[in-house]
Write a protein that holds these residues in place. Sequence first.
Motif, short mmCIF file in Angstrom:
data_model
loop_
_atom_site.label_atom_id
_atom_site.label_comp_id
_atom_site.label_asym_id
_atom_site.label_seq_id
_atom_site.Cartn_x
_atom_site.Cartn_y
_atom_site.Cartn_z
N TYR A 51 0.83 -1.20 0.00
CA TYR A 51 0.00 0.00 0.00
C TYR A 51 0.87 1.26 0.00
CZ TYR A 51 -4.30 -2.61 0.73
OH TYR A 51 -5.38 -3.46 0.56
N PRO A 52 1.75 1.40 -0.98
CA PRO A 52 2.67 2.55 -0.99
C PRO A 52 1.99 3.89 -1.23
CG PRO A 52 2.81 1.37 -3.08
CD PRO A 52 1.94 0.54 -2.17
N GLU A 53 0.78 3.85 -1.79
CA GLU A 53 0.10 5.10 -2.14
C GLU A 53 -0.53 5.78 -0.93
OE1 GLU A 53 -3.10 1.99 -2.10
OE2 GLU A 53 -0.99 2.09 -2.70
N LEU A 54 -0.59 5.10 0.19
CA LEU A 54 -1.30 5.66 1.35
C LEU A 54 -0.49 6.74 2.07
CD1 LEU A 54 -2.95 2.42 2.80
CD2 LEU A 54 -3.95 4.14 1.28
N SER A 55 0.83 6.57 2.08
CA SER A 55 1.71 7.59 2.68
C SER A 55 3.14 7.28 2.25
CB SER A 55 1.60 7.58 4.21
OG SER A 55 2.40 6.56 4.78
#
Length: 364
Positions: A51-55
Amino acid sequence: MKSFYIGNLEIKLPVIQGGMGVGISLSGLASAVANEGGVGVISCAGLGLLYPELSTDYFKNSILGLREELRKAKEKTRGVIGVNIMVALSNFSDMVRTAIAEKADIIFSGAGLPLDLPSYLDNESTTKLVPIVSSSRAAGLICEKWKHNYNYLPDAIVVEGPKAGGHLGYKNNQIGDESYSLEHIVPEVVRVVKKYEDENHCQIPVIAAGGLHTGKDIYRLMNLGAAAVQMGSIFVTTEECDASLAFKQTYIDASEKDIEIITSPVGMPGRAISGEFIKSVKSGRERPSRCSFHCIRTCDYTKSPYCIIKALYNAAKGNMKKGYAFAGANAFLAKKITTVKETIDLLKLEFQKAVKKEGKKNKK
């Protein structure tokens, strides 16, 4: 196959899907197994990478990723969903707190002794706690410590034998030793657990794990006192498994000789399918120049042969040149991609055949 209870949770199918990371058992696989009456298990290992797009923060992404996977699973099933959390993870506490806050039904915890796991519960918690052990001694130690320090006993115990995939709680010279086989250690754990059951008027079901592949295996282990089994590798080659098709194909293409014991940066031996990456590791060509995540407490990148989280992530995404597949000793038996329902239906059929065969034998 009889149903059984983990705490007040009735498990209608006595099959727990093993937690497999990075990215192998997420909400897709877990919800499919739960819909068949078993326990679906989300692995939280490496969720921050998924989930790299979350932060921009790996540890924050791990928390948000676990929340998201549990949310997705609950949308797809009303069945029982667990989370596998390795003690060796640097963010073990974050993952435990998140799983409890999000009301995961069960936490399964191994790769170390989760001696303080009950300390994370409060009066409102509904999550059941299930340690994963490799010996009766470890089972007894956890029962003793939890009872003494927290007045809490495990809701179940998974005993994992040396034929499991992934990280093993055994020394290299113990892996092939029959005295450490499930046939030996399951009855030992059952005996140790019974003492605590009798003293505390409770039930602590023992769940057998490691290299189990057929309904006949399930029947055999239940006859040794196990209430259920945990199975991982058989669910990898299902349509619902969250891994890439290339990862699944590695199982299908593997022969028995391709499955080997490797050295893991975690500090434990591991069982995996041999391939280009593992050969590269053996030649010393994969040494990490830095540590981007410090995902494992015991990992020192200056001494590690490779970065395990990147290798497992690459494999899950299908880049087998830069990663490898963990697998149980019998993973080579996979022949095709199937569905979770078809896999479980076959297990039931094999189990029934084993029951009938035993019945005929007893009549003679």
